[in-house]
Write a protein that holds these residues in place. Structure first.
Motif, PDB file in Angstrom:
ATOM      1  N   ASP A 246      38.806  30.755  37.419  1.00 49.97           N
ATOM      2  CA  ASP A 246      38.333  29.948  38.526  1.00 49.97           C
ATOM      3  C   ASP A 246      37.644  30.893  39.523  1.00 49.97           C
ATOM      4  OD1 ASP A 246      38.660  27.387  40.331  1.00 49.97           O
ATOM      5  OD2 ASP A 246      39.183  29.113  41.560  1.00 49.97           O
ATOM      6  N   VAL A 247      36.451  30.538  39.969  1.00 47.36           N
ATOM      7  CA  VAL A 247      35.770  31.418  40.916  1.00 47.36           C
ATOM      8  C   VAL A 247      35.582  30.695  42.250  1.00 47.36           C
ATOM      9  CG1 VAL A 247      34.651  33.006  39.342  1.00 47.36           C
ATOM     10  CG2 VAL A 247      33.609  30.794  39.742  1.00 47.36           C
ATOM     11  N   GLY A 248      36.625  29.993  42.638  1.00 45.69           N
ATOM     12  CA  GLY A 248      36.543  29.179  43.847  1.00 45.69           C
ATOM     13  C   GLY A 248      36.883  29.911  45.130  1.00 45.69           C
ATOM     14  N   THR A 249      37.324  31.167  45.014  1.00 43.73           N
ATOM     15  CA  THR A 249      37.618  31.914  46.245  1.00 43.73           C
ATOM     16  C   THR A 249      36.837  33.232  46.214  1.00 43.73           C
ATOM     17  OG1 THR A 249      39.454  33.169  45.288  1.00 43.73           O
ATOM     18  CG2 THR A 249      39.991  31.028  46.252  1.00 43.73           C
ATOM     19  N   ILE A 250      36.718  33.830  47.391  1.00 44.13           N
ATOM     20  CA  ILE A 250      35.993  35.091  47.495  1.00 44.13           C
ATOM     21  C   ILE A 250      36.605  36.144  46.566  1.00 44.13           C
ATOM     22  CG2 ILE A 250      35.499  37.019  49.064  1.00 44.13           C
ATOM     23  CD1 ILE A 250      33.753  34.621  49.658  1.00 44.13           C
ATOM     24  N   SER A 251      37.943  36.235  46.586  1.00 42.79           N
ATOM     25  CA  SER A 251      38.548  37.306  45.786  1.00 42.79           C
ATOM     26  C   SER A 251      38.447  37.012  44.285  1.00 42.79           C
ATOM     27  CB  SER A 251      39.995  37.558  46.213  1.00 42.79           C
ATOM     28  OG  SER A 251      40.748  36.382  46.008  1.00 42.79           O
ATOM     29  N   SER A 252      38.573  35.724  43.893  1.00 42.26           N
ATOM     30  CA  SER A 252      38.468  35.448  42.456  1.00 42.26           C
ATOM     31  C   SER A 252      37.019  35.600  41.982  1.00 42.26           C
ATOM     32  CB  SER A 252      39.020  34.062  42.118  1.00 42.26           C
ATOM     33  OG  SER A 252      38.251  33.051  42.717  1.00 42.26           O
ATOM     34  N   LEU A 253      36.064  35.289  42.839  1.00 44.40           N
ATOM     35  CA  LEU A 253      34.651  35.484  42.484  1.00 44.40           C
ATOM     36  C   LEU A 253      34.367  36.973  42.303  1.00 44.40           C
ATOM     37  CD1 LEU A 253      31.797  34.228  42.144  1.00 44.40           C
ATOM     38  CD2 LEU A 253      31.448  34.611  44.586  1.00 44.40           C
ATOM     39  N   TRP A 254      34.906  37.790  43.189  1.00 44.05           N
ATOM     40  CA  TRP A 254      34.723  39.235  43.088  1.00 44.05           C
ATOM     41  C   TRP A 254      35.378  39.758  41.801  1.00 44.05           C
ATOM     42  CZ3 TRP A 254      37.900  43.511  42.775  1.00 44.05           C
ATOM     43  CH2 TRP A 254      37.296  44.758  43.020  1.00 44.05           C
ATOM     44  N   ALA A 256      36.111  38.154  39.036  1.00 46.71           N
ATOM     45  CA  ALA A 256      35.419  37.700  37.825  1.00 46.71           C
ATOM     46  C   ALA A 256      34.168  38.544  37.576  1.00 46.71           C
ATOM     47  CB  ALA A 256      35.057  36.225  37.947  1.00 46.71           C
ATOM     48  N   ASN A 257      33.472  38.902  38.644  1.00 45.46           N
ATOM     49  CA  ASN A 257      32.318  39.793  38.495  1.00 45.46           C
ATOM     50  C   ASN A 257      32.744  41.141  37.928  1.00 45.46           C
ATOM     51  OD1 ASN A 257      29.496  38.914  39.491  1.00 45.46           O
ATOM     52  ND2 ASN A 257      30.856  38.003  41.009  1.00 45.46           N
ATOM     53  N   MET A 258      33.834  41.678  38.463  1.00 46.18           N
ATOM     54  CA  MET A 258      34.306  42.992  38.018  1.00 46.18           C
ATOM     55  C   MET A 258      34.799  42.955  36.569  1.00 46.18           C
ATOM     56  SD  MET A 258      33.674  45.096  40.361  1.00 46.18           S
ATOM     57  CE  MET A 258      32.614  44.521  41.675  1.00 46.18           C
ATOM     58  N   ASP A 259      35.226  41.766  36.132  1.00 46.41           N
ATOM     59  CA  ASP A 259      35.702  41.629  34.750  1.00 46.41           C
ATOM     60  C   ASP A 259      34.583  41.849  33.725  1.00 46.41           C
ATOM     61  OD1 ASP A 259      38.323  41.208  35.412  1.00 46.41           O
ATOM     62  OD2 ASP A 259      38.193  39.015  35.371  1.00 46.41           O
ATOM     63  N   LEU A 260      33.336  41.889  34.183  1.00 51.94           N
ATOM     64  CA  LEU A 260      32.215  42.115  33.266  1.00 51.94           C
ATOM     65  C   LEU A 260      32.023  43.594  32.985  1.00 51.94           C
ATOM     66  CD1 LEU A 260      29.608  39.727  34.943  1.00 51.94           C
ATOM     67  CD2 LEU A 260      31.223  39.186  33.128  1.00 51.94           C
ATOM     68  N   LEU A 261      32.658  44.452  33.793  1.00 57.38           N
ATOM     69  CA  LEU A 261      32.441  45.896  33.684  1.00 57.38           C
ATOM     70  C   LEU A 261      33.434  46.548  32.731  1.00 57.38           C
ATOM     71  CD1 LEU A 261      31.789  46.731  37.448  1.00 57.38           C
ATOM     72  CD2 LEU A 261      30.113  46.385  35.623  1.00 57.38           C
ATOM     73  N   ILE A 310      28.103  52.366  42.110  1.00 62.01           N
ATOM     74  CA  ILE A 310      29.319  52.582  41.317  1.00 62.01           C
ATOM     75  C   ILE A 310      30.148  51.303  41.270  1.00 62.01           C
ATOM     76  CG2 ILE A 310      31.464  53.929  41.151  1.00 62.01           C
ATOM     77  CD1 ILE A 310      29.942  56.189  42.625  1.00 62.01           C
ATOM     78  N   ASN A 311      30.618  50.951  40.075  1.00 61.74           N
ATOM     79  CA  ASN A 311      31.473  49.771  39.882  1.00 61.74           C
ATOM     80  C   ASN A 311      30.904  48.530  40.567  1.00 61.74           C
ATOM     81  OD1 ASN A 311      33.213  51.583  38.687  1.00 61.74           O
ATOM     82  ND2 ASN A 311      34.503  51.792  40.505  1.00 61.74           N
ATOM     83  N   SER A 312      29.643  48.246  40.339  1.00 60.28           N
ATOM     84  CA  SER A 312      29.021  47.146  41.074  1.00 60.28           C
ATOM     85  C   SER A 312      28.125  46.311  40.177  1.00 60.28           C
ATOM     86  CB  SER A 312      28.211  47.692  42.256  1.00 60.28           C
ATOM     87  OG  SER A 312      29.072  48.297  43.193  1.00 60.28           O
ATOM     88  N   ILE A 313      27.775  45.129  40.681  1.00 63.08           N
ATOM     89  CA  ILE A 313      26.907  44.203  39.972  1.00 63.08           C
ATOM     90  C   ILE A 313      25.676  43.979  40.837  1.00 63.08           C
ATOM     91  CG2 ILE A 313      26.734  41.893  38.953  1.00 63.08           C
ATOM     92  CD1 ILE A 313      29.150  43.133  37.776  1.00 63.08           C
ATOM     93  N   LEU A 314      24.500  44.309  40.329  1.00 69.39           N
ATOM     94  CA  LEU A 314      23.271  44.074  41.083  1.00 69.39           C
ATOM     95  C   LEU A 314      22.479  42.947  40.418  1.00 69.39           C
ATOM     96  CD1 LEU A 314      21.872  47.696  41.790  1.00 69.39           C
ATOM     97  CD2 LEU A 314      23.731  46.476  42.939  1.00 69.39           C
ATOM     98  N   VAL A 330      29.304  43.299  44.869  1.00 72.77           N
ATOM     99  CA  VAL A 330      28.456  42.346  44.164  1.00 72.77           C
ATOM    100  C   VAL A 330      27.269  42.046  45.071  1.00 72.77           C
ATOM    101  CG1 VAL A 330      28.322  40.030  43.177  1.00 72.77           C
ATOM    102  CG2 VAL A 330      30.463  41.326  43.023  1.00 72.77           C
ATOM    103  N   LEU A 331      26.067  42.433  44.631  1.00 80.36           N
ATOM    104  CA  LEU A 331      24.874  42.225  45.443  1.00 80.36           C
ATOM    105  C   LEU A 331      23.980  41.186  44.765  1.00 80.36           C
ATOM    106  CD1 LEU A 331      25.974  44.670  46.887  1.00 80.36           C
ATOM    107  CD2 LEU A 331      23.719  45.732  46.806  1.00 80.36           C
ATOM    108  N   MET A 332      23.677  40.119  45.473  1.00 78.49           N
ATOM    109  CA  MET A 332      22.876  39.051  44.881  1.00 78.49           C
ATOM    110  C   MET A 332      21.387  39.324  45.064  1.00 78.49           C
ATOM    111  SD  MET A 332      25.359  35.843  45.631  1.00 78.49           S
ATOM    112  CE  MET A 332      27.111  35.946  45.255  1.00 78.49           C
ATOM    113  N   ALA A 333      20.574  38.470  44.456  1.00 74.25           N
ATOM    114  CA  ALA A 333      19.148  38.765  44.285  1.00 74.25           C
ATOM    115  C   ALA A 333      18.426  39.117  45.591  1.00 74.25           C
ATOM    116  CB  ALA A 333      18.461  37.565  43.635  1.00 74.25           C
ATOM    117  N   GLY A 334      17.599  40.127  45.515  1.00 71.50           N
ATOM    118  CA  GLY A 334      16.704  40.468  46.616  1.00 71.50           C
ATOM    119  C   GLY A 334      17.352  41.197  47.776  1.00 71.50           C
TER     120      GLY A 334
END
Lengths: 398, 372
Positions: A246-254, A256-261, A310-314, A330-334
């Motif tokens: 579930d990515v409904g909160t700031i911490s779970s969204l963060w 889930a992003n980190m789970d890709l690394l 380091i340890n980030s999603i661009l 986690v940095l979103m587009a632009g």
């Protein structure tokens, strides 16, 4: 002969996602960016097309503009079809009454005509706030095999978290004998994933009855599913054991992003056997410069990196200038991080500019939480944004 | 108005210049710049000028081109009226496929007859430029030209087997067209960059005339010989232009993309469209070194990459050091490999601990699908 679809999917995408704060100020939760080039809704939509389901109604309500534009004619998901395809279903004005969608069940009920147009045997109900890969065709097969009227996808969650979920109490054969919505003392840790397959005729019957019931809150979990169970309909659980977040909160969204690394990521978006489709940015390959240092990160098209990541999603078209540093973020587009600025343990929304020397966020070990910057804002040079702080306006310090 | 123009792209012309890369494909579908094919630049220039109908002339080896273009939707050219129209060679038992540009044009007169646009923009695929075709058309209209040909200035000796140069007067009217004239280290030439605007009716007349008179070469029989009677105008293009006419030039111009100025000029102001592949963002492992490189989506990098262009889906294994190289789509570089000045075509596999090196003048080329 009337053409028909065996299974039609209905995707509930109207949620506000208020626990994502600044990230959903102007967009619906399913439109929130994830994993560099994706948005949350890419996952259920990709699951649909990869499962052979090519008719999807997307129910929108809260801030639908960006989501509507993103889905467009559905072409990125191969859902631009002459018969079927993806359709945006928004609340509408009717001759007798007009109303916003009142609950999840009411939203589906109001779009009964859409489903009936395809004369389906089954209806798949999905929500737009989870990251996962799931073969709905396998679930449908199980639904047919058990002869169920309703099959609910379920996953085991840690016992201590079970009271946050709808809990299924099941017999050995997977049939459900009790459904408890957020129980204080859960009997099991088998949680509903909010993914349901209904035999269409049953769904239509119970939705119609639910709508006529003035005491109902018009919710699947609270009203429709218990009503079906009480009436003795056959309800089965369908066990899912893969990654589901579930990515409904700031911490779970963060998270889930980190789970890709990592070398063996918890969740692999690059799986060639289960492609995640998305509307692709029009951008050249990313450029990694002479002074850059990129470690354990995902970088998307159009980025220009001269600094440290380091340890980030661009996401696409992010600029990291020389001497800038981005860690655990986690940095979103632009997004632009200028020379000498530092971004730590943060989520930064689209097109935000962090001026030189600014420091956003604090190391995650401080326990102060994730800093969040909304879209299209500027963080002034030399300014400090504390961990856990959430900003949605330009900020030049106190 | 660009809507008054239809595009024609020649996908096979000059294939012979770069046999390594065109052995299994057309010039048009040669991979370039990490995630593009050469035709993307010509097509995007047309689309960005508002052209919505483009005929793509093919001759042979065009499977990869068909795969790349698909329905044309990635260029917004999947249209009811127009869009991308593939024009394979027209021939019957008595006729062989075309051997030159005039015969190719003769083969597409049906396509040209059925359009009603006033102009035809004819482009080859071997030039990389961000060029405003709407501006060439405006110039063409202003001059009342029959044909307007774009050129750029090239200093020094031109090392190419076939090219056109021209001399124009102060109004821009071309007074002389030369085919591959002798050039020296000190010469300055106005070299045709294979983009022309021509009135459609006029083009159809030229083709008809060529058929009746048995003419075969657009350059030799028409442009050079009829320069006095035709209203030929020269359009000066002063931006970045990369002519891909040998493997060495391919390598050199590709590496120019590592320069921000080149990238800004090619990609900055307008979009370059290409086929979408839905790859994941590229993934950089712990302890990797990546410097001065272009990395495309779907790459997984676990080694060192310096001064390189990696296409989509490339994997670089642990401990490998890749320098000054171009690694095309889905190639897999093993563990402990060292590459310097190497070009791998698509789907190449380099086994663990191989060391390969070429040099800037002669990059080491590894053909499509090979395993080393």
């Amino acid at each position: 002969m009337q053409r028909k679809k065996e299974c039609v999917a209905m995707l509930l995408a109207g949620g506000q996602g208020s626990r994502l704060y600044a990230l959903t100020n102007n967009i619906a939760k399913p439109a929130v960016a994830f994993g560099g080039k994706y948005r949350i809704i890419d996952f259920p939509l990709s699951n649909c097309i990869n499962s052979g389901i090519d008719t999807v109604g997307v129910l929108t309500q809260y801030e639908p503009l960006e989501l509507n534009e993103y889905i467009g004619n559905g072409q990125p998901w191969d859902l631009d079809r002459a018969f079927g395809g993806v359709h945006i279903l928004s609340p509408y004005q009717a001759k007798k009454k007009s109303s916003w969608f009142e609950g999840t069940a009411n939203a589906i009920y109001q779009n009964m005509a859409f489903m009936q147009k395809y004369n389906p045997e089954y209806v798949l109900i999905l929500s737009g706030d989870h990251i996962y890969k799931m073969d709905y065709a396998a679930m449908l097969k199980a639904h047919k095999a058990t002869g169920a009227d309703c099959t609910i996808a379920a996953i085991e969650v840690p016992m201590k978290e079970a009271s946050r979920f709808g809990i299924l109490n099941t017999n050995e054969d997977g049939s459900i004998y009790q459904f408890e919505e957020k129980p204080k003392q859960p009997k099991s840790n088998l949680a509903s994933m909010g993914i349901y397959i209904f035999t269409a005729s049953k769904l239509f019957k119970y939705l119609t009855e639910d709508d006529a019931n003035p005491n109902s809150s018009k919710d699947f979990g609270k009203d429709v599913l218990p009503a079906m169970l009480n009436a003795g309909e056959k309800m089965y659980s369908y066990r899912f054991s893969g990654y589901w977040k579930d990515v409904g909160t700031i911490s779970s969204l963060w998270e889930a992003n980190m789970d890709l690394l990592g070398e063996n990521p918890a969740f692999d978006v690059g799986d060639p056997d289960w492609k995640i489709h998305s509307r692709n940015p029009l951008a050249p390959p990313e450029y990694i410069g002479d002074t850059a240092h990129v470690n354990n990160s995902l970088v998307s098209l159009g980025c220009e990196v001269e600094g440290t990541v380091i340890n980030s999603i661009l996401s696409s078209n992010v600029v990291i200038e020389e001497g800038a540093e981005v860690v655990d973020s986690v940095l979103m587009a632009g997004t632009v991080v200028k020379s000498g600025a530092k971004v730590v343990y943060s989520i930064v929304d689209e097109n935000t500019v962090i001026e030189g020397g600014a420091v956003v966020g604090e190391d995650k070990d401080t326990g102060n939480g994730i800093a969040v910057l909304g879209r299209n804002i500027t963080i002034g040079s030399g300014v400090k944004v504390a961990g856990g702080q959430i900003l949605d306006k330009d900020y030049k310090g106190e | 108005m660009a809507h008054s123009a239809v595009g024609v792209i020649f996908s096979n012309i000059h294939d012979e210049n770069i046999p390594e890369l065109s052995r299994h494909r057309t010039m048009a579908s040669i991979p370039y710049g990490g995630r593009y094919r050469l035709i993307d630049f010509a097509l995007s220039n047309m689309v960005n000028a508002g052209i919505t109908t483009v005929g793509v002339v093919t001759k042979y080896n065009y499977q990869s081109l068909l795969d790349h273009l698909g329905s044309g939707k990635d260029w917004d050219l999947a249209r009811k009226d127009g869009g991308i129209i593939l024009l394979p060679p027209y021939s019957d038992e008595t006729d062989t496929p075309y051997n030159n540009r005039l015969e190719a044009l003769k083969g597409i007169t049906g396509f040209l007859n059925h359009r009603n646009e006033e102009y035809v923009v004819i482009s080859d695929c071997d030039g990389i430029a961000h060029i405003d075709i709407a501006d060439i058309i405006a110039y063409h209209e202003e001059k009342g030209a029959d044909i307007t040909m774009a050129y750029h200035e090239e200093a020094g000796k031109i090392d190419q087997s076939y090219f056109l140069t021209f001399a124009a007067n102060e109004t821009g009217r071309i007074e002389e067209v030369q085919i591959s004239p002798k050039t020296t280290a000190t010469s300055k030439s106005n070299v045709y960059i294979n983009i022309m605007v021509i009135n459609r009716e006029f083009l159809l007349n030229i083709i008809q005339d060529a058929v009746t008179r048995g003419l075969t070469s657009f350059g030799k029989d028409i442009l050079t010989k009829q320069v006095d009677s035709l209203k030929l105008y020269a359009y000066h293009f002063s931006g970045y232009y990369a002519g891909i006419n040998s493997l060495q030039k391919y390598f050199q111009h590709s590496m120019e993309l590592l320069d921000k100025k080149t990238r800004d000029e090619l990609f900055g102001a307008r979009d370059i469209y290409t086929k979408v592949r839905d790859s994941a963002p590229s993934k950089y492992a712990d302890d990797v070194i990546v410097k001065n490189s272009l990395i495309s989506d779907g790459c997984v990098i676990e080694g060192t990459v310096e001064n390189c262009i990696l296409f989509r889906g490339v994997k670089i294994g642990k401990g490998s050091v890749i320098r000054n190289s171009i690694i095309m789509q889905d190639s897999v570089i093993g563990v402990g490999v060292e590459l310097d000045s190497v070009i791998t075509d698509k789907n190449v596999v380099i086994r663990d601990r191989r060391h390969l090196a070429g040099c800037a003048e002669l990059p080491f080329f590894i053909g499509k699908g090979r395993m080393i």
